[in-house]
Design a protein around this motif. Structure first.
Motif, PDB file in Angstrom:
ATOM      1  N   ALA A 192       0.855  -1.177   0.000  1.00  0.00           N
ATOM      2  CA  ALA A 192       0.000   0.000   0.000  1.00  0.00           C
ATOM      3  C   ALA A 192       0.891   1.225   0.000  1.00  0.00           C
ATOM      4  CB  ALA A 192      -0.918   0.001   1.213  1.00  0.00           C
TER       5      ALA A 192
ATOM      6  N   ALA B 285      -3.459   0.549  -3.121  1.00  0.00           N
ATOM      7  CA  ALA B 285      -3.023  -0.812  -2.808  1.00  0.00           C
ATOM      8  C   ALA B 285      -2.691  -1.573  -4.084  1.00  0.00           C
ATOM      9  CB  ALA B 285      -4.112  -1.546  -2.035  1.00  0.00           C
TER      10      ALA B 285
ATOM     11  N   ALA C 226       1.173  -0.991  -6.613  1.00  0.00           N
ATOM     12  CA  ALA C 226       0.532   0.025  -5.764  1.00  0.00           C
ATOM     13  C   ALA C 226       0.897   1.429  -6.240  1.00  0.00           C
ATOM     14  CB  ALA C 226       0.933  -0.173  -4.307  1.00  0.00           C
TER      15      ALA C 226
END
Length: 132
Positions: free
Chosen positions: A32, A42, A61
């Motif tokens: 994340a 994410a 991410a």
């Protein structure tokens, strides 16, 4: 980084890990990235039978954030199945490109470390802009 930001990043990375596609290595990773816009992006690792076409969770991410218009990130949390799941060299360089300051590396037992990216990649390649 404050404790609440770290907690939220780790939780988002854990959820992303559940969606990882890793049929070859069976090494499932979630990440994340906290954008400067305050949004958490994410990503999970996605493998391919042609291994070079696989992509790590950290890059997924960050690239998700870039696709949404974010160009700078404060931190990236990584959740894997091994102790001290760390970003690979390619991910470290991508983090440097997009200004990541901190990496939150988690352990299988839930403990974590907050590391400065400059400690993980002390001589990052950076583009030198021309000056007049």
């Amino acid at each position: 980084m404050d404790g609440e930001s770290v907690r939220l990043l780790i939780e988002a990375a854990k959820k992303a890990r559940e969606r990882a596609y890793a049929p070859y290595s069976r090494f499932y990773v979630g990440a994340a990235a906290l954008g400067e816009d305050g949004v958490i992006y994410a990503g999970c690792n996605v493998e391919n039978s042609s291994y070079g076409l696989s992509c790590c969770a950290e890059r997924n991410a960050i690239f998700r954030g870039v696709a949404a218009g974010c160009r700078k990130f404060e931190a990236v949390a990584i959740v894997g199945s091994a102790d001290d799941t760390m970003p690979c060299g390619a991910c470290r360089q991508v983090m440097a490109e997009f200004g990541v300051s901190y990496v939150v590396a988690t352990r299988a037992d839930g403990a974590y470390r907050v590391l400065a990216l400059e400690d993980l990649l002390p001589f990052a390649f950076t583009l030198q802009e021309e000056t007049e």
